[in-house]
Every structure is written in structure tokens, then in C-alpha cells.
Design an enzyme around this catalytic site. Structure first.
Site, PDB file in Angstrom:
ATOM      1  N   LYS A 150     -12.695  -1.349   7.302  1.00 19.43           N
ATOM      2  CA  LYS A 150     -12.145  -2.698   8.043  1.00 19.43           C
ATOM      3  C   LYS A 150     -12.470  -2.293   9.297  1.00 19.43           C
ATOM      4  O   LYS A 150     -13.249  -3.747   9.868  1.00 19.43           O
ATOM      5  CB  LYS A 150     -10.193  -2.156   7.781  1.00 19.43           C
ATOM      6  CG  LYS A 150      -9.547  -2.837   6.124  1.00 19.43           C
ATOM      7  CD  LYS A 150      -8.779  -2.374   5.602  1.00 19.43           C
ATOM      8  CE  LYS A 150      -8.216  -2.157   4.555  1.00 19.43           C
ATOM      9  NZ  LYS A 150      -8.471  -3.348   3.832  1.00 19.43           N
ATOM     10  N   ASP A 158      -1.897   6.732   6.240  1.00 19.41           N
ATOM     11  CA  ASP A 158      -2.610   6.007   5.911  1.00 19.41           C
ATOM     12  C   ASP A 158      -3.035   4.610   6.818  1.00 19.41           C
ATOM     13  O   ASP A 158      -2.538   3.611   6.904  1.00 19.41           O
ATOM     14  CB  ASP A 158      -2.579   5.089   4.208  1.00 19.41           C
ATOM     15  CG  ASP A 158      -3.506   4.790   4.190  1.00 19.41           C
ATOM     16  OD1 ASP A 158      -3.723   4.365   4.100  1.00 19.41           O
ATOM     17  OD2 ASP A 158      -3.022   3.506   3.086  1.00 19.41           O
ATOM     18  N   TRP A 202       0.813  -1.255   0.270  1.00 13.82           N
ATOM     19  CA  TRP A 202      -0.057   0.318   0.447  1.00 13.82           C
ATOM     20  C   TRP A 202       0.886   0.913  -0.314  1.00 13.82           C
ATOM     21  O   TRP A 202       0.413   2.046  -0.214  1.00 13.82           O
ATOM     22  CB  TRP A 202      -0.818  -0.327   1.346  1.00 13.82           C
ATOM     23  CG  TRP A 202      -2.545  -1.043   0.336  1.00 13.82           C
ATOM     24  CD1 TRP A 202      -2.317  -2.523   1.597  1.00 13.82           C
ATOM     25  CD2 TRP A 202      -3.197  -1.125  -0.672  1.00 13.82           C
ATOM     26  NE1 TRP A 202      -3.288  -3.011   0.962  1.00 13.82           N
ATOM     27  CE2 TRP A 202      -3.637  -2.220  -0.514  1.00 13.82           C
ATOM     28  CE3 TRP A 202      -3.755  -0.089  -1.490  1.00 13.82           C
ATOM     29  CZ2 TRP A 202      -5.100  -2.671  -1.352  1.00 13.82           C
ATOM     30  CZ3 TRP A 202      -3.839  -0.038  -2.359  1.00 13.82           C
ATOM     31  CH2 TRP A 202      -5.206  -1.335  -1.826  1.00 13.82           C
TER      32      TRP A 202
HETATM   33  N1  PMP Z   1      -5.040   1.975   1.917  1.00 14.88           N
HETATM   34  C1  PMP Z   1      -4.988   0.550   2.543  1.00 14.88           C
HETATM   35  C2  PMP Z   1      -3.439   0.373   3.442  1.00 14.88           C
HETATM   36  C3  PMP Z   1      -5.248  -0.784   2.898  1.00 14.88           C
HETATM   37  O1  PMP Z   1      -5.745  -1.955   3.259  1.00 14.88           O
HETATM   38  C4  PMP Z   1      -6.199  -0.099   1.424  1.00 14.88           C
HETATM   39  C5  PMP Z   1      -7.339  -1.363   0.793  1.00 14.88           C
HETATM   40  N2  PMP Z   1      -7.352  -2.688   0.903  1.00 14.88           N
HETATM   41  C6  PMP Z   1      -6.196   0.992   0.780  1.00 14.88           C
HETATM   42  C7  PMP Z   1      -5.631   2.209   1.161  1.00 14.88           C
HETATM   43  C8  PMP Z   1      -7.231   1.511  -0.530  1.00 14.88           C
HETATM   44  O2  PMP Z   1      -8.254   1.306  -0.011  1.00 14.88           O
HETATM   45  P1  PMP Z   1      -9.621   1.841  -0.747  1.00 14.88           P
HETATM   46  O3  PMP Z   1     -10.178   0.569  -1.532  1.00 14.88           O
HETATM   47  O4  PMP Z   1     -10.918   1.970   0.057  1.00 14.88           O
HETATM   48  O5  PMP Z   1      -9.354   2.710  -1.905  1.00 14.88           O
END
Ligand code: PMP
Length: 360
Positions: free
Chosen positions: A196, A172, A102
Site C-alpha cells: 500500500k 498492524d 482486519w
Molecule cells: N492488515 C491490513 C490492515 C490490511 O489492509 C491487509 C491487506 N489488505 C492485511 C493486514 C493483510 O496483508 P497481507 O496480504 O500482506 O498478508
């Protein structure tokens, strides 16, 4: 009805009591004659729901008064862009810490708007580690420092907050928010996709220090300016009303559990039990340095990957689902967010021990 233990990374398990509460209010919210889904976001009923949710989140996280809380759409992924767009403030560079999948996504987007300096990168030579801050090469001219406190795919988590001095720290927190108390005042921006630890998918929560609002890059869409949402209490356009309401129910549930200090104790214990089961066996392995293992996402491999499909199929039969690791890393992953009860850990650990006995 038979509910399984859902170890999915997100959308993920939600507290059963909250689902039940939402079901009770599905057709009619508190004498309003309608479902929350059917209400105007500008009506007094929804305004009350929204305000209560924000107040409870502020209380849970002890968010200081000089921070705005925004309830937005676009997921955490839109924040990968909104952060540089709003925080560069005339500067040309930003620091990013790369600890996994991520982080890389955030970096990729950051590069579209500025010069990205990778100030540190986690080592992944067999055992993933986070380099100590003494080894980071932060740029004094960076507009901000971005990091990912918990890597959902890699299972790598910071158990400390970086010190970036006057440079705003951006986190994040998608897969770790609300898992423990944190000192919000250490951050410029905290953002998280809801699916989550907050509620259903479709909502993103952004906590932003007020002095960082109002200096968006010229030419950007109105919707990408934090100021638009801050000035309109996240109601410039139609917000994700049901997700916001549901998040409010989760916040109230968390308060009832004893708040984030209580959750931290529970989460730590749950994680410790699962890692202990992995570490005390030669059959399972977790690829992360114990000092930075995630409390929320626990990846593990089987000694013989030919058994992966059998493991997953038998786990599913035992009511333990969504244990398949992310497609980019393989193996298994157990996501054990706030809403995963301790009984889910017990069931998983018992199943793992039994499977090991039968296949060694
Ligand atoms: N950052 C992290 C740490 C994630 O786990 C996720 C989704 N699994 C995201 C960003 C992306 O999130 P979204 O699908 O809400 O755009």
C-alpha cells in the site's frame, strides 16, 4: 502509455517517479552489470541497497535505536501469528481491539495461541465509531495489546495512539504506515504489508522493540522467531530483495517530498476534499463517524445501489479504476495512499459530481 488513477486498496498505486527510476535501473543497477533482481542478497551491492533503505526508513519514521527493523516475507498476515508467538513471553492472554475486518483476522489467529480478550469493539450500528479508551476493558495480565490503526476495508482510522502503560502496544499499520509522523517509542511492535504505502507486494516491514525479541514460544519454526531475523539483518534466508530495493526508492522519494510531516498535510487535504464531496451530497454516503474516518481508504455508497455497476463502468472509462468496495461490504472504496496525486482526487470528485447530476 496511458496511466489511470488507481484507487485499489493494495497492491496499489506507486509513485510514478519511483517506477520510472526503477525502470532506468531495471537492466543494470549502478554499473553492477546486472539487475537488482539478479544480485546475491549477500553481495556488497545489495547489502548497500538494503542498509540505505533501512537508514532512510529510520530517518523518515524517527525510529529509536532500541528498535530493530525487519524486512520479511509472508505479508502482514504472517504477523498475525508472529506477534503472539514472540510476544506472549510465558503469558497466556492478550488484549485485542476489534475495529473491523482486519482486526478480526488478527483476532482469529491470536486465538490459536492464547486467550484473546476483546478489550473494545467499534460500534457499527449505521455509523462506525471507535470507542474512547476510557471505555476499554484492558486486562492487566495481557502480554500485549493489538490494534489496527487503519481498517483498510471499513475505512476506520485511529487519529490517536492508545496508552497501554507498560503493556506492549502492537499495531498492524499495513494501510497507514508512512501516511503521517508517529511516535514509534509508544509501540512494542509495528508491522505492515508493503503493498500500500511502501512498495510492491511480497515484503512486510516489522519494527520491533529489542527487549521483546528472544522469547519465542517453544517448538515454533525458526522462521517465526523475530530473533532469527534480527540477528541476521533479515538475511537468515533470501529476503524479498527487489521489494526491499523498491521500498528504498519509495523511502527516498518520501524524503524528497518533505518527509512524513509534509505527507500528513497532503494526505489530510486529499481526504478532506473527498469527504467534503461525499458529505455535501445526498447522493453519496460514508458510513464512518467523522472523528475516525480514514485518510487512506474512503468507503462510500450510492443512494441507489442499482447504480453501482454503472458508476464503476463510467468511472473506468474516465480513467478512475478499482473503486469497487471490498466484496464483504459492497459499495465503493477509494484508496488514496501517499502515491495518489492530488490530481486523482480532483478527477474523482469531478466525476462524482457529474455522475450525480446525470443520475438524479
Ligand atoms: N492488515 C491490513 C490492515 C490490511 O489492509 C491487509 C491487506 N489488505 C492485511 C493486514 C493483510 O496483508 P497481507 O496480504 O500482506 O498478508
Amino acid at each position: 502509455m496511458s496511466r489511470v488513477f488507481n484507487f485499489g486498496a493494495g497492491p496499489a498505486v506507486l509513485p510514478e517517479a519511483v517506477l520510472e527510476h526503477a525502470r532506468q535501473e531495471m537492466l543494470e543497477w549502478q554499473g553492477s552489470g546486472m539487475s537488482v533482481m539478479e544480485m546475491s542478497h549477500r553481495g556488497k551491492e545489495f547489502m548497500a541497497i538494503a542498509a540505505q533503505a533501512e537508514q532512510d526508513l529510520r530517518e523518515l519514521m524517527a525510529i529509536p535505536g532500541n528498535y530493530k527493523v525487519l524486512f520479511l516475507q509472508g505479508g502482514a498476515s504472517s504477523q498475525f501469528a508472529m506477534v503472539p508467538v514472540n510476544l506472549l513471553r510465558g503469558k497466556k492472554k492478550a488484549d485485542y481491539i476489534n475495529t473491523g475486518s482486519w482486526s478480526k483476522k488478527a483476532i482469529e489467529e491470536g486465538k490459536r495461541f492464547c486467550e484473546v480478550n476483546i478489550a473494545a469493539k467499534s460500534r457499527t450500528d449505521g455509523v462506525a465509531t471507535i470507542p474512547p479508551q476510557s471505555e476499554w476493558r484492558l486486562d492487566a495480565h495481557a502480554a500485549y495489546v493489538h490494534y489496527t490503526p487503519n481498517e483498510t476495508i471499513d475505512g476506520v482510522e485511529f487519529h490517536w495512539i492508545p496508552d497501554t502503560g507498560p503493556v506492549p502496544l502492537v499495531a498492524d499499520m499495513s494501510s497507514t504506515i508512512l501516511s503521517r509522523p508517529i511516535d514509534v517509542s509508544r509501540f512494542g511492535v509495528i508491522y505492515a504489508g508493503a503493498q500500500k504505502n511502501i512498495g510492491p507486494a511480497g515484503l512486510a516491514v516489522v519494527i520491533v522493540r529489542e527487549d521483546l525479541i528472544g522469547m519465542v514460544l517453544p517448538g515454533m519454526p525458526i522462521m517465526f522467531d523475530y530473533k532469527t531475523h534480527a540477528e541476521n539483518d533479515s538475511m537468515y534466508n533470501t529476503p524479498p530483495t527487489y521489494g526491499w530495493y523498491f521500498a528504498g526508492l519509495v523511502f527516498a522519494w518520501l524524503k524528497k517530498q518533505g518527509g512524513l510531516t509534509a505527507m500528513a498535510g497532503i494526505n489530510k487535504r486529499k481526504a478532506r476534499r473527498l469527504y467534503a464531496a461525499i458529505d455535501t451530497s445526498d447522493f453519496y454516503r460514508n458510513p464512518v463517524d467523522p472523528a475516525c474516518r480514514s485518510w487512506m481508504n474512503v468507503p462510500f455508497t450510492l443512494a441507489d445501489s442499482n447504480l453501482d455497476d454503472t458508476f464503476l463502468a463510467q468511472a473506468k472509462k474516465a480513467g478512475l479504476v478499482a473503486l469497487k468496495g471490498h466484496r464483504s461490504v459492497g459499495g465503493m472504496r477509494a484508496s488514496i495512499y501517499n502515491a495518489m496525486p492530488e490530481a486523482g482526487i480532483t478527477a474523482l470528485v469531478d466525476f462524482m459530481r457529474d455522475f450525480e447530476k446525470r443520475y438524479t
